[in-house]
Structures are given as C-alpha cells and as structure tokens.
Motif scaffolding. Sequence first.
Motif, mmCIF file in Angstrom:
data_model
loop_
_atom_site.group_PDB
_atom_site.id
_atom_site.type_symbol
_atom_site.label_atom_id
_atom_site.label_comp_id
_atom_site.label_asym_id
_atom_site.label_seq_id
_atom_site.Cartn_x
_atom_site.Cartn_y
_atom_site.Cartn_z
ATOM 1 N N CYS A 59 0.852 -1.194 0.000
ATOM 2 C CA CYS A 59 0.000 0.000 0.000
ATOM 3 C C CYS A 59 0.889 1.246 0.000
ATOM 4 O O CYS A 59 2.026 1.213 0.461
ATOM 5 C CB CYS A 59 -0.907 0.027 1.230
ATOM 6 S SG CYS A 59 -2.085 -1.343 1.307
ATOM 7 N N LYS A 60 0.358 2.338 -0.477
ATOM 8 C CA LYS A 60 1.118 3.590 -0.544
ATOM 9 C C LYS A 60 1.203 4.261 0.818
ATOM 10 O O LYS A 60 0.252 4.223 1.594
ATOM 11 C CB LYS A 60 0.462 4.572 -1.521
ATOM 12 C CG LYS A 60 0.696 4.283 -2.980
ATOM 13 C CD LYS A 60 0.133 5.431 -3.821
ATOM 14 C CE LYS A 60 0.397 5.226 -5.298
ATOM 15 N NZ LYS A 60 -0.040 6.389 -6.105
ATOM 16 N N ILE A 61 2.352 4.892 1.073
ATOM 17 C CA ILE A 61 2.442 5.801 2.220
ATOM 18 C C ILE A 61 2.669 7.239 1.738
ATOM 19 O O ILE A 61 2.737 8.158 2.544
ATOM 20 C CB ILE A 61 3.594 5.405 3.171
ATOM 21 C CG1 ILE A 61 4.935 5.439 2.438
ATOM 22 C CG2 ILE A 61 3.337 4.075 3.817
ATOM 23 C CD1 ILE A 61 6.139 5.374 3.355
ATOM 24 N N ASP A 62 2.799 7.402 0.431
ATOM 25 C CA ASP A 62 3.053 8.731 -0.128
ATOM 26 C C ASP A 62 2.418 8.810 -1.504
ATOM 27 O O ASP A 62 2.437 7.830 -2.272
ATOM 28 C CB ASP A 62 4.557 8.990 -0.225
ATOM 29 C CG ASP A 62 4.864 10.384 -0.725
ATOM 30 O OD1 ASP A 62 4.653 11.354 0.014
ATOM 31 O OD2 ASP A 62 5.298 10.503 -1.892
ATOM 32 N N ILE A 63 1.876 9.970 -1.826
ATOM 33 C CA ILE A 63 1.177 10.128 -3.098
ATOM 34 C C ILE A 63 2.119 9.995 -4.290
ATOM 35 O O ILE A 63 1.709 9.654 -5.406
ATOM 36 C CB ILE A 63 0.438 11.490 -3.131
ATOM 37 C CG1 ILE A 63 -0.549 11.535 -4.300
ATOM 38 C CG2 ILE A 63 1.446 12.640 -3.205
ATOM 39 C CD1 ILE A 63 -1.445 12.749 -4.281
ATOM 40 N N ASP A 64 3.419 10.247 -4.059
ATOM 41 C CA ASP A 64 4.381 10.177 -5.148
ATOM 42 C C ASP A 64 4.905 8.767 -5.400
ATOM 43 O O ASP A 64 5.696 8.556 -6.323
ATOM 44 C CB ASP A 64 5.576 11.098 -4.856
ATOM 45 C CG ASP A 64 5.181 12.565 -4.870
ATOM 46 O OD1 ASP A 64 4.270 12.918 -5.647
ATOM 47 O OD2 ASP A 64 5.783 13.355 -4.116
ATOM 48 N N GLN A 65 4.516 7.798 -4.586
ATOM 49 C CA GLN A 65 5.000 6.442 -4.785
ATOM 50 C C GLN A 65 4.352 5.798 -6.009
ATOM 51 O O GLN A 65 3.245 6.167 -6.409
ATOM 52 C CB GLN A 65 4.728 5.584 -3.541
ATOM 53 C CG GLN A 65 5.684 5.842 -2.397
ATOM 54 C CD GLN A 65 5.558 4.802 -1.301
ATOM 55 O OE1 GLN A 65 4.448 4.436 -0.904
ATOM 56 N NE2 GLN A 65 6.698 4.329 -0.801
ATOM 57 N N VAL A 66 5.077 4.830 -6.577
ATOM 58 C CA VAL A 66 4.580 4.102 -7.744
ATOM 59 C C VAL A 66 4.691 2.611 -7.461
ATOM 60 O O VAL A 66 5.466 2.177 -6.600
ATOM 61 C CB VAL A 66 5.399 4.447 -9.019
ATOM 62 C CG1 VAL A 66 5.248 5.901 -9.386
ATOM 63 C CG2 VAL A 66 6.862 4.080 -8.826
ATOM 64 N N ALA A 67 3.903 1.836 -8.172
ATOM 65 C CA ALA A 67 3.942 0.384 -7.995
ATOM 66 C C ALA A 67 5.181 -0.182 -8.675
ATOM 67 O O ALA A 67 5.484 0.172 -9.818
ATOM 68 C CB ALA A 67 2.687 -0.239 -8.570
ATOM 69 N N ASN A 68 5.910 -1.047 -7.956
ATOM 70 C CA ASN A 68 7.009 -1.745 -8.618
ATOM 71 C C ASN A 68 6.461 -2.987 -9.321
ATOM 72 O O ASN A 68 5.239 -3.167 -9.396
ATOM 73 C CB ASN A 68 8.137 -2.078 -7.626
ATOM 74 C CG ASN A 68 7.682 -2.990 -6.499
ATOM 75 O OD1 ASN A 68 6.704 -3.722 -6.623
ATOM 76 N ND2 ASN A 68 8.391 -2.949 -5.373
ATOM 77 N N ASN A 766 14.023 2.021 -12.824
ATOM 78 C CA ASN A 766 13.915 3.407 -12.349
ATOM 79 C C ASN A 766 13.296 3.506 -10.967
ATOM 80 O O ASN A 766 12.621 4.476 -10.631
ATOM 81 C CB ASN A 766 13.089 4.234 -13.342
ATOM 82 C CG ASN A 766 11.676 3.691 -13.513
ATOM 83 O OD1 ASN A 766 11.344 2.628 -12.988
ATOM 84 N ND2 ASN A 766 10.840 4.403 -14.249
ATOM 85 N N LEU A 767 13.521 2.490 -10.111
ATOM 86 C CA LEU A 767 12.873 2.412 -8.812
ATOM 87 C C LEU A 767 13.871 2.618 -7.683
ATOM 88 O O LEU A 767 15.066 2.344 -7.832
ATOM 89 C CB LEU A 767 12.196 1.043 -8.647
ATOM 90 C CG LEU A 767 11.223 0.638 -9.749
ATOM 91 C CD1 LEU A 767 10.764 -0.792 -9.545
ATOM 92 C CD2 LEU A 767 10.033 1.588 -9.814
#
Length: 799
Positions: A59-68, A766-767
């Motif tokens: 789950c995300k903890i930040d709006i800028d995160q992306v799914a790996n 790019n992660l």
Amino acid sequence: MQSTTNMNGGRPPVGKNAGKNKKKRANKKKRAAAKSGTSSSGTMTSQLGAGRATVPQWCKIDIDQVANHAGGFVWKLSDMEHANRYLIMGAKDNGNYYQTTEQVSTECHTAILRVIRSKNPDDFAKLCAMLEDISVRGLAARQEPTLLSLAAAIVFAPSVEKKVMALALVPKCVRIPTHAFMLAGYVSDLSQCKPGKEKGKGWGSGFRKALSQYYTSRRGLELATALTKYKNREGWRQEDLLRMLHVNPATLKDDGARLVFKYVFACARGEKDFIRKVLADIATSITQERAMELLETPIPSTEKTIASTTSKTVSKPKPKQGGIVAGFKSAIQSVFGSKATTAPTHTQKKTRIQFTPASSDSTTVEIATSAFQWKRMFMNPVPTGGFTISLELPPGTHDFKFIVGGVWQCDPSKPTHKTGEHENNYIVVSDQETTTAEAAAGATDATATATPVSRDLIATAVYLQAVMEIEACTTSVSDLYKALKLVREHGLVREQIPTHLLNSSDIWTELLKSKGANGKQDGMPLEALTRNLGKLSSLPNFMGQANTETICARLRSEADIQRSRIHPFKVLVASTIYGTGKALKGSLCWTVSAQVRDTLTTTFLRSFKNVEPTGKRYMAALDVSGSMSSACMGCPAITCRQASAALAQVLYDTEPHVYMRGFTAASGYGSVVHDNGFRNFDPLVRRGMTLDQFIRATEAPYGPTDCSLPMLRAIDEGLDVDVFIVMTDNETFAGKVHPQVALESYRTKANKPNAKLIVVGMTANNLTIADPNDRNTLNLAGFNAAMPEIIAMFVRGEL
C-alpha cells in the motif's frame, strides 16, 4: 469599474500558473513542517502521521509512490538519476527478473530523451557533463549506453547550441575505432527514427568533423596500430567509415597517417601487392621527396584481368590502371620483354611544387593551376615545415597560385608574370624525357632541396609491413619463427595475428611480454590479459612458474591497474569465468591456476579508487531474494546477488566497522525458510578472503523481498549503525512496514537522527526504496567504479 485586486479579495490575479504556484506553496509548507519536527533528516511528513508504521509495502504511504513490478510501492527515480543508473548498469541485454530487455531499455531511453528535451536549460548541460565524466573516468563497464545517449543528444538536441555542446564530447568519448563504429551506427539509426520531415541520415558536416577528429588527431604509428587491430566491428569496416567521413588527407597529423589511409583503401580494393611494394619502397627511401612521390602513387582501380605467361625468366605482371587495354599491353611486354617496339609517346612528368606560408599558424594550404582549370587542391604538410604537392603537368607553361586562409597569393621566391590583370607564379615543363637521375628521384622538383624521410613515415611503413607479413604466415616451422620475430620486434597484438597461429605457446609468450608498437608498453594490456587467461591456461606447457609469476605480477601491479583503468566488473567476470575452467561459449577448457585465480581478487579490489576509511559503522545489507538471481548487466556468468556480494567485499575490506547481513522476507510471505528472513554473515566472512570465497560465504536460500528488514533487525539487535547500505533491485513487497518508515523508526529508537541510507541499485530500472525528500538518503548505480569514493564523500557530508 472595480480593480482586479478588489475582485480577487486582495489576492494577485489568477493566471495560468496559479495551480503550479499552489503546489509550490504546499511543498514549501511540507518542508517547513518536516524541518520543525523532531527529525533533522528532512523526511517527508505524510498525511498518515503515526499510522504510517502500520501501512504494509503493498500500500502507498506517499502520493508520489509508484507500484514496482513485484506488487509493492516504492519511489521513482528522477530522469537524471535514472539516466545515471542506466549509463553505469546498462548493457545490450538490460532485462531483469521481472522485465524484458525491451521494457527496461524503453524506460531508460525515455528518461534520456526527456532529459535531452527538458525545458530546464541546465538539464542538457548536466547530461553532457555526466556523459563526459562516466566515459573519460571509465566509471562504467561498457561504453554502449554512453555512446547511445551521446548519439541521442546529437540527433535530438533541441537547439544548435546544444548540438554543438554534444558534438564537443565526441573526441573525448571516442577513444578506439570500436567507439567510432558504435557512435556512427547509433547516429545513423536514430536519425531514421526522427519524426516527420526531420528524418535524415545524421551525417551532417558537424558530426563528420567531430568524428573525424579521432583520425586527424593521431600520428601514423598510433593510427596504424588501431586500424589494423580493429579492422571491423559492429557491422562497420574502416574503409566504410572513412568514406562516410570524407576525411581530407591534408588535415591528417603526419605523412604516416596518410600512409595508413592508403593502406586501408588499397587492402579494401584487393591491391595488397601494390601496397606491399609501396610500403617496402617507402621504408627504404633516402629522401622525403622520393617517399612523398611513392605516397602519392594512385591505387590501381582495376583488378588484374590477364595473367602472365608462366616462365622461369618472366615475372608476374603488376596491376595497371586503365582497364583491359593496359592489361593487354602489360601482357605483351611480359612476353616479348624489351624487344617489343611501341610508338613514341610524350610522358607527363611529376613536378613537385613546394610552398612555405609567411605565417607558421597555417594548417592547410591549397594550390590552383591553369593546367587543371584552376581547380583548388590541398597541399601536403612537410614535417620540416611548409607544404608540398606533386602534379602531373603536360609540357608547356602553367600558371599557379596558393590559397592560404581563403586568400589567393603568389610565392615571391618563385618566378611570376602577369596574365591579363592578375599576377601569378608560373612554371615551364619541358618536352624532354626524364633522365636516369630524375627517374631515380621520381619527380622533377621545383626546388633543389632534398630532405631526409620523416621518422614517423618510415616507422609506420615498417609497422604495416610487419602486419602484412604476419598475415601471410602459415603454420610451418620457418613461418612460426618469422611470426615470433615480428611480434617481438614490432609489438604486434593478438588481433593482428592469424587464428591458426594462436595455438602456439611461443606466440602467446611473446604477446605476454610485448612492448607495443611504441616500445613503451610493459607487456600485454591488462584488460586483454584478464580476458585471455583461460586461453593461456589451456596452452600446453605455458603456465610454468615463469609465466605464472609474470601474469600474477601484472595482476597485482597497482600502477598497471590504474594506468589501464580496467573496470571492476570486467575483473569480476574474468575471475568468475576463469574459476569455472570452461568458457561460456564454445568448447574451450583449461586447468585453473589457483595462484592466478586468487590474485584476481587483488586486481578487483585495486581497480576501485583508493579512499581513506571514514571510521563510521556500516551495515552492508545484501538482497538475497529470488529476483536477485537474474543476470547482472546482461552477463550470464554473474547474478545480481553475486555482484552485490563482490561490492560488499570492497566496503568490508575498506572500513573497519561493517556488519555483513543478508535479507529476504520473514516466514509467512512465501519464504522457503521459516525464520525472520535475516542472515548474519559476520561469522562466515573475514578480511583477506578471495572473491570466490566471499561470494560463497554470503550465499543464502532465495525468497521474497522485504527491504525494511535491515533497519528492523538493527532495532531488535540493538546494533549501532551510522550508514545502511542496501544492495537491491528495489522490488520489495513482502514487508509489514515500508523501508523508509523502518529507517525513521531506527533513527528515533537509536537516537541517531542523521542515520543514512544508501540504496545501491543492481539493475537498470527506475525504482528506489529511498524517499527522495530525505536528505540523508542516496541512490547509487551498482557497479560504479567510483562507488567507494562517492560513499565516503556522502558519509562525510561532502555531497
């Protein structure tokens, strides 16, 4: 009418940047809130607050995160950071455990293009600086990503100024012909991919001039070595590239370089007998004038069409220019000898004209003469000063003038007269046959000065003769002795030796001790030595004590290692393959020399730049999950896990306080081992281990990935850690908390607000697991040759 200020409640008028300004204000408040908090690390404060510690990695903890690609959420690198990781870790095969080569390459190239076309005017300059730094300092194991990115910068540069900036890098990044072939191919291919009417061939004058500098900046002997060593690569041949570049012979460094060009094109036309004779004649020439005449002898444009009649007293005719008629005349002369009579003809003698410009700064001089309708021709520079040219002038009086810097002028030392309104130099060519003395000299000189042949020209001719002689050697005993002498005396390299001679131990012994073409080399180049260790060990009676000691001394020599700039990854690959006793491809096998194999560890450690220990406490955390089993940088001999262990050994041997750990995920997340997913390697490793021993000691069962474990287990075990170095592919998904949250928890509970996290990316994706807003985190590309230096600078606060 009410004012705009009143209509908006006292606020500035709403414009097209209102949304952007609102976002800036929000980010400013967020940074201020983080700065005023208990942590001085600059960590972003999430809207989740204390609830972040309960958010799992899926789950995300930040709006800028992306799914790996494994199902977890991480951050995305900036385009500039991704470009850096690609330039270091990129290869022809960029695939990893989760992505194909095409997918990874598309992501990387998109990042490069976005930087090139960025609206920020500084991004293009930063990319160019990055390309130059990585290429010139040898930070990457492979040049393909750098040259491809440079080609993209040249082709897709958004302005003329930026294209000039990219073209200025070409002479710095192209250091061997293979680089020139690669760059030429990339520019051609990318130019065909440009959208719409912009599509082209990519061979503009700017690119030709930039790439030509590789050839025009080198002397004859250096050029001869390079062009005979790299005759063809990447689907290109030397003659193909030279034709595309339109290199003007007058711009070459010396006469030796011009001779190399003649050699390349003569061999391309199949005129080896012709060039062999030219080389022999130049090598024995007494005067520079005679050597220049031989150098300017045109290459025959046709193959032999008529064979000579076989006879003990009749020599084989040489190819002539002029088609079948010339060949027929040659056949008649070979049969009837000097008794055959022919009608008298007027011969055009070669007339040499010399000129010394008033300014010594002139690099090119042209001549134009009435004999050739005032067509401008470049003159050849003379090593002793001035310029010269030999022209076949018909009998009569001919006017001529010199062009220096675009200005037409006469030579005051030569006769002049007026033709109409113009004053010109002139020369009178007589209608008499050349005398025996003139025939020996090869031309009628406009000046009577004879200069000795330049040493560069003779050295180049002799070297090219040696290359042609060894190419003609067979496996006979006499030819083998001849080949040994050629390698010994001329410093020939492996690529110049015929394949059928490379099974000789004596040949390889000479190659091992080779001084190079310039006589200044200390033996076979180090990179070539590591690449051919398997071949050397497979030869009968080669790996005796003397040769083994010679090889190990070279592999240990710090001066050799630094001078050769051999990349650590190439040493790792060589060590791994050599230790298996079998080549990756083919049937070549050998007996492994334990002494050579162990010495390669020293080579590997010394190939990194030496740095002073920081004295901090580190945890080197190796991701030993299943996704790290994929090939590293496209090399099937090395997995990402093995590569990370090798990098960890560098840190372990440099710093006095290092915890060696490995991690997968705790049981319950698909782990094959029912434990906490953490591995303590401290009892298994020690300083002084070989690469193979260290990699084997850090092996562990594969499993899922949880990159939070290093920080969580440090809390549980009460470890004092200043810097966490996590070597991973960033495909984390199996943890109950995010790695960034685990880092923040460690900072709080250990009372170390400035504890640092360095993420070493082992693939070209790019992660990253590091929050980009945290000033105490750093993203590194795995096999950067400057990695220990960068880590030390970051830990000391110098970055």
